[in-house]
Design a protein around this motif. Sequence first.
Motif, PDB file in Angstrom:
ATOM      1  N   GLY A  37     -13.087  26.597  28.467  1.00 55.81           N
ATOM      2  CA  GLY A  37     -12.187  26.144  29.507  1.00 55.81           C
ATOM      3  C   GLY A  37     -10.897  26.920  29.527  1.00 55.81           C
ATOM      4  O   GLY A  37      -9.832  26.354  29.745  1.00 55.81           O
ATOM      5  N   ASP A  38     -10.919  28.231  29.288  1.00 61.34           N
ATOM      6  CA  ASP A  38      -9.686  28.995  29.204  1.00 61.34           C
ATOM      7  C   ASP A  38      -8.964  29.083  30.531  1.00 61.34           C
ATOM      8  O   ASP A  38      -7.761  29.275  30.560  1.00 61.34           O
ATOM      9  N   ALA A  39      -9.671  28.983  31.635  1.00 63.53           N
ATOM     10  CA  ALA A  39      -9.002  29.039  32.935  1.00 63.53           C
ATOM     11  C   ALA A  39      -9.664  28.064  33.864  1.00 63.53           C
ATOM     12  O   ALA A  39     -10.843  27.772  33.753  1.00 63.53           O
ATOM     13  N   ALA A  40      -8.901  27.526  34.792  1.00 65.32           N
ATOM     14  CA  ALA A  40      -9.455  26.547  35.723  1.00 65.32           C
ATOM     15  C   ALA A  40     -10.443  27.191  36.666  1.00 65.32           C
ATOM     16  O   ALA A  40     -11.456  26.608  37.003  1.00 65.32           O
ATOM     17  N   SER A  68       1.301  23.723  38.229  1.00 66.53           N
ATOM     18  CA  SER A  68       0.322  24.807  38.144  1.00 66.53           C
ATOM     19  C   SER A  68      -1.031  24.361  38.683  1.00 66.53           C
ATOM     20  O   SER A  68      -1.692  25.102  39.421  1.00 66.53           O
ATOM     21  N   VAL A  69      -1.449  23.164  38.316  1.00 64.33           N
ATOM     22  CA  VAL A  69      -2.729  22.644  38.795  1.00 64.33           C
ATOM     23  C   VAL A  69      -2.677  22.415  40.299  1.00 64.33           C
ATOM     24  O   VAL A  69      -3.623  22.731  41.031  1.00 64.33           O
ATOM     25  N   VAL A  70      -1.554  21.868  40.787  1.00 62.54           N
ATOM     26  CA  VAL A  70      -1.416  21.607  42.220  1.00 62.54           C
ATOM     27  C   VAL A  70      -1.458  22.917  43.002  1.00 62.54           C
ATOM     28  O   VAL A  70      -2.076  23.010  44.062  1.00 62.54           O
ATOM     29  N   ARG A  71      -0.800  23.940  42.482  1.00 63.44           N
ATOM     30  CA  ARG A  71      -0.817  25.238  43.160  1.00 63.44           C
ATOM     31  C   ARG A  71      -2.234  25.798  43.237  1.00 63.44           C
ATOM     32  O   ARG A  71      -2.614  26.426  44.219  1.00 63.44           O
ATOM     33  N   ILE A  81     -10.360  20.754  29.046  1.00 62.69           N
ATOM     34  CA  ILE A  81     -11.144  19.810  29.836  1.00 62.69           C
ATOM     35  C   ILE A  81     -10.595  19.729  31.257  1.00 62.69           C
ATOM     36  O   ILE A  81     -11.348  19.560  32.215  1.00 62.69           O
ATOM     37  N   GLN A  82      -9.275  19.875  31.404  1.00 61.87           N
ATOM     38  CA  GLN A  82      -8.685  19.892  32.741  1.00 61.87           C
ATOM     39  C   GLN A  82      -9.310  20.983  33.598  1.00 61.87           C
ATOM     40  O   GLN A  82      -9.626  20.774  34.773  1.00 61.87           O
ATOM     41  N   ALA A  83      -9.488  22.163  33.002  1.00 64.80           N
ATOM     42  CA  ALA A  83     -10.061  23.286  33.750  1.00 64.80           C
ATOM     43  C   ALA A  83     -11.459  22.951  34.253  1.00 64.80           C
ATOM     44  O   ALA A  83     -11.811  23.264  35.401  1.00 64.80           O
ATOM     45  N   GLN A  84     -12.265  22.307  33.426  1.00 60.05           N
ATOM     46  CA  GLN A  84     -13.624  21.960  33.830  1.00 60.05           C
ATOM     47  C   GLN A  84     -13.615  20.938  34.962  1.00 60.05           C
ATOM     48  O   GLN A  84     -14.392  21.047  35.917  1.00 60.05           O
ATOM     49  N   VAL A  85     -12.725  19.936  34.877  1.00 60.37           N
ATOM     50  CA  VAL A  85     -12.673  18.911  35.921  1.00 60.37           C
ATOM     51  C   VAL A  85     -12.168  19.507  37.236  1.00 60.37           C
ATOM     52  O   VAL A  85     -12.680  19.180  38.316  1.00 60.37           O
ATOM     53  N   ILE A  86     -11.185  20.396  37.169  1.00 59.45           N
ATOM     54  CA  ILE A  86     -10.674  21.039  38.377  1.00 59.45           C
ATOM     55  C   ILE A  86     -11.772  21.875  39.034  1.00 59.45           C
ATOM     56  O   ILE A  86     -11.960  21.846  40.260  1.00 59.45           O
TER      57      ILE A  86
END
Length: 456
Positions: free
Chosen positions: A87-90, A344-347, A317-322
Motif C-alpha cells: 500500500g505504498d501509494a493510493a 492529500s487524500v481529498v486532493r 490500508i488507506q491506500a487500498q480503500v481509496i
Amino acid sequence: MTTPQEPGTPGKKTTARKTAASSGSAARKTTTAAKSAAATSKTTAARKTTTAARKTATPAVRKTTAKAAPAKTTTRARTTRAAANGGDAAASSAPGGTSVTATGVIDETPGGAAAGAGAGGATAVKDREAILEVVNLQKYFPVTRGIIFRSKVGDVKAVDGLNFSIAKGETLGLVGESGCGKSTTGRLLVRLLEPTAGTVRFSGTDITHLSASRLQPFRRDIQMIFQDPYSSLNPRHTIGTIVSAPFRIQGIATPKGIKRSVQELLELVGLSPEHYNRYPHEFSGGQRQRIGIARALALRPKLIVCDEPVSALDVSIQAQVINLLQDVQSELDLTYVFIAHDLSVVRHISNRVAVMYLGKIVELADNIDLYEHPLHPYTHALLSAVPVPDPDREKSRERILLSGDVPSPLNPPPACRFHTRCWKAQEICKTVEPPLLEIAPRHEVACHFPEERVLV
C-alpha cells in the motif's frame, strides 16, 4: 419306464432350460457391453476433436479480443496488487500529477495536476446534470437548561446556510477542522438528521421533510459509509446478516438469491465469500471498512456519502480503500460526497473541494484550481499545514499559524466567522457577512479580501 425323481431335485429338462436362459442373458450382456464401449469410444473421440478445435481457435479469438478492447483490471486484482506492494501509494498518478504516498503527504511534481479523479474528472463531469442540490441548508441543535422545567437557552449552529450541487459521477470533497459541520452535513444529505431549514433535492425531488415511508424508496439510491468501522457493524450479527440487511429491509429478491449476491459483494470489495458466516471481531480495521463499503453497495445506489472512511485506518490500508472506492465508482458510475481531514487524500480522489469553517462553506472550487490557486485565508492556512515530500521545499515553505481558538458554534462571531483568526481582517469583516460568490469560473469564495497566495 420313467425313473422317479428325488424330492427337491430339479429335472433334466428344467436344468437345460435354465442353462439356455443363462447363456442367452450372458450373450445379451456381452452385446450391450460391446455397444456401450463402441459408443463411449465414439463420444471420447468426438470430445477430443472438439477440444482440439477449441484450442486451435482460442489464440485467434484472444488476439482479436485484445485488439478490440484493452484488458480491464478487476477490482480484486488491483486490491491484491496494492496489498502485495504494501500500500505504498493510493494510486498511480498521471504524468506530472499528484499521488498520496505512504506517509500521507502530497507528492507534487513541477507543473503537475491532481491525480486520479481530480485530474481530468472536473472537465468530464461539470456538464452533467446535478444529482443532488442543496439550498440554504441549516441544522441547529437546541441547548436547554433545567431538569424538570426545561428552557431553551440557545442553538448550536452546526450547519448554517450551505449551498452547493453535485453532478452525476462527481466526487465532492468536504474538508475543514473538527467541529466545522462536515459529518452533520453528510447525515443531513442522507436524512439521518432532520434539517432545521433549507432544501435538499435528489434527482429533482425534494426529500427535505419526507416521512419515513415516503423516504424509503430513496434509501436505495442514497447510502453512507460511516467513519468508525468498529462501531458501525453489529458485533452480534454475522457478515452475511449485516450485508444482506438492505435487501431484507427493502424487500428485494435477487435472481441468484440473497446469499449469493452477498458473496459477490464481498468479492467485489476484495474479501472472500467464505467470510459470509464470520463475525466482525474476526476482521481487521481495513477489512471491516470493506464490509461497510459492501453494505453501502448492496442496492447499487447512485450517491454514497463517505464520512471519513479512511481516518481510522493505517496509511497502507488507506491506500487500498481509496483504490477500492475509485474502482467501484468507475465500474458503477457512483457519485461521492467524500468527507475527510486529510487534504492529500481529498486532493487525490475529489473532482471539486468545499472548505468548511464553523458550519459554512468559505471556498468551493475544482480540485486543481483550489489546491494551486487558493483564495480564502483559511484555505491558505489549511494547505500550508500539509507536508510536502521534499526536505528542501519543506524547509523553505511558509507555515501559516492561526492565532486563537476555534469559536464555539453556540455563539459564533458575527459577520465573517473567520475574522477573529484572520490576519487580513478589517472593520467590514466584523459587520458584513461576505456571501459565497463566484469570482472565477467554477471558483466560489466567501471573503471580502480574497487573495491568491503562492505557498512556496
